[in-house]
Scaffold this active site. Structure first.
Site, mmCIF file in Angstrom:
data_model
loop_
_atom_site.group_PDB
_atom_site.id
_atom_site.type_symbol
_atom_site.label_atom_id
_atom_site.label_comp_id
_atom_site.label_asym_id
_atom_site.label_seq_id
_atom_site.Cartn_x
_atom_site.Cartn_y
_atom_site.Cartn_z
ATOM 1 N N LYS A 116 0.847 -1.204 0.000
ATOM 2 C CA LYS A 116 0.000 0.000 0.000
ATOM 3 C C LYS A 116 0.875 1.244 0.000
ATOM 4 O O LYS A 116 0.649 2.171 -0.779
ATOM 5 C CB LYS A 116 -0.929 -0.011 1.234
ATOM 6 C CG LYS A 116 -2.102 -0.975 1.074
ATOM 7 C CD LYS A 116 -2.852 -1.228 2.369
ATOM 8 C CE LYS A 116 -3.890 -2.330 2.132
ATOM 9 N NZ LYS A 116 -4.540 -2.821 3.346
ATOM 10 N N GLN A 169 -4.934 -1.456 9.536
ATOM 11 C CA GLN A 169 -4.877 -2.799 8.948
ATOM 12 C C GLN A 169 -5.516 -3.842 9.879
ATOM 13 O O GLN A 169 -5.192 -3.905 11.060
ATOM 14 C CB GLN A 169 -3.405 -3.166 8.665
ATOM 15 C CG GLN A 169 -3.212 -4.490 7.972
ATOM 16 C CD GLN A 169 -3.760 -4.504 6.551
ATOM 17 O OE1 GLN A 169 -3.548 -3.578 5.769
ATOM 18 N NE2 GLN A 169 -4.486 -5.558 6.200
ATOM 19 N N ASP A 200 -11.141 2.903 3.842
ATOM 20 C CA ASP A 200 -11.505 1.477 3.768
ATOM 21 C C ASP A 200 -13.019 1.321 3.629
ATOM 22 O O ASP A 200 -13.511 0.233 3.292
ATOM 23 C CB ASP A 200 -11.042 0.751 5.043
ATOM 24 C CG ASP A 200 -9.996 -0.316 4.761
ATOM 25 O OD1 ASP A 200 -9.818 -0.672 3.585
ATOM 26 O OD2 ASP A 200 -9.374 -0.789 5.726
#
Ligand code: NAD
Length: 292
Positions: A53, A97, A120
């Site tokens: 990422k 995460q 997200d």
């Protein structure tokens, strides 16, 4: 034989368009979108995802920050970091995460992220906006699935879509996105009866189950489009192998188009995360986000 849906190539093109949009934002608005990724602990797969990422964020010209915290980080320390990032005006996207260590309530952390920076798309505000047809930051993998489906099929209006799986991460948001595209959507799950006959109705199958090669070719309506989200590590002939939730060998003989695993949906996820960061930065600055 089915047409192969090349998610790797599509994601590469998307990242190029994102890089173009980022340079326009810089030149015309003095805005450099920035993504902060938080990793708690040492999970090897998470470490690889986070590194990828960060690498791709920098490659498209955006700012990237990685916050690595030890596995024994307390919930309050993580919430304090999220609060700091919420207040930092150079940060437009925040990604914590998953999975988080046991001592931390994941839902509490996800809902502590400013919804405007929730790249997200897991915050209840964004989930609610998506399901009520309002502008939202939408989960990345579902966004990638629908982009690939539209690339193959064009207008999805009126088609029968069957989503297998009802997780908050993939199944439910992808079903909402397909509903917004005017598909007739069926969500099947572990308690559904006679899954093969449900799947046989589908013009578009999205499999997000986490069971290696579960969907067989004789479940697929001839000519249907198959988007396989599953990433399953198996051992075959003594070798480690990645396979999807669909039995590729039998499905490709019947489907009209199918994503491979790897190289299908997988590469779309980070590309969509980068796009969400551009969208978030534009919205925070009050600029219309570039279409992709
Ligand atoms: P999950 O375990 O949270 O959900 C799985 C869903 O499948 C559940 O809703 C369950 O009801 C359903 N299910 C389980 N067994 C079933 C059965 N026998 N018949 C019908 N439905 C059944 O998983 P998830 O997070 O949604 O992920 C699904 C798969 O997608 C996994 O393989 C995961 O690794 C993969 N994934 C890939 C990406 C990506 O490509 N970037 C992102 C997220 C998830």
């Amino acid at each position: 034989m089915a047409k192969l849906i090349d998610g790797k190539a599509f994601a590469e093109g998307l990242r190029k368009r994102i890089a173009g949009a980022v340079s326009t934002l810089k030149a015309e608005h003095g805005l450099t979108p920035g993504l902060a990724v938080v990793l708690v602990g040492e999970d090897p797969a998470s470490k690889v995802y986070v590194a990828n990422k960060a690498k791709q964020t920098v490659e498209v010209g955006m700012n990237s920050w990685e916050h690595k915290l030890p596995a024994d980080t307390s919930e309050s320390d993580l919430l304090a970091l999220v609060d700091k990032l919420n207040k930092d005006s150079s940060v437009h996207g925040i990604l914590v995460q998953m999975p988080l260590p046991k001592q931390i309530d994941s839902a509490k952390v996800l809902n502590a992220i400013d919804p405007a920076k929730d790249v997200d798309g897991f915050h209840v505000v964004n989930v609610g906006r998506l399901s009520t047809g309002q502008e939202a930051l939408v989960a990345c993998t579902p966004t990638g699935c629908v982009m690939l489906a539209k690339d193959v099929l064009g207008d999805l209006s009126g088609i029968n879509a069957v989503v297998i799986g009802r997780s908050n991460i993939v199944g439910k948001p992808v079903a909402q996105l397909l509903l917004a595209e005017n598909c007739t959507v069926t969500i099947a799950h572990s308690k559904s009866k006679d899954l093969p006959s449900i799947v046989r109705q589908a013009d578009l199958v999205i499999a997000a189950v986490g069971r290696p090669e579960m969907v067989k070719g004789d479940w697929i309506k001839p000519g249907a489009t198959v988007i396989d989200v599953g990433i399953n590590r198996i051992e075959r002939d003594g070798k480690a192998k990645l396979v999807g939730d669909c039995d590729f060998a039998s499905c490709e003989k019947v489907a009209g188009a199918i994503t491979p695993v790897p190289g299908g949906v997988g590469p779309m996820t980070i590309a969509c995360l980068l796009y969400n960061t551009v969208k978030a930065a534009s919205a925070i600055k009050g600029i219309k986000a570039p279409a992709m």
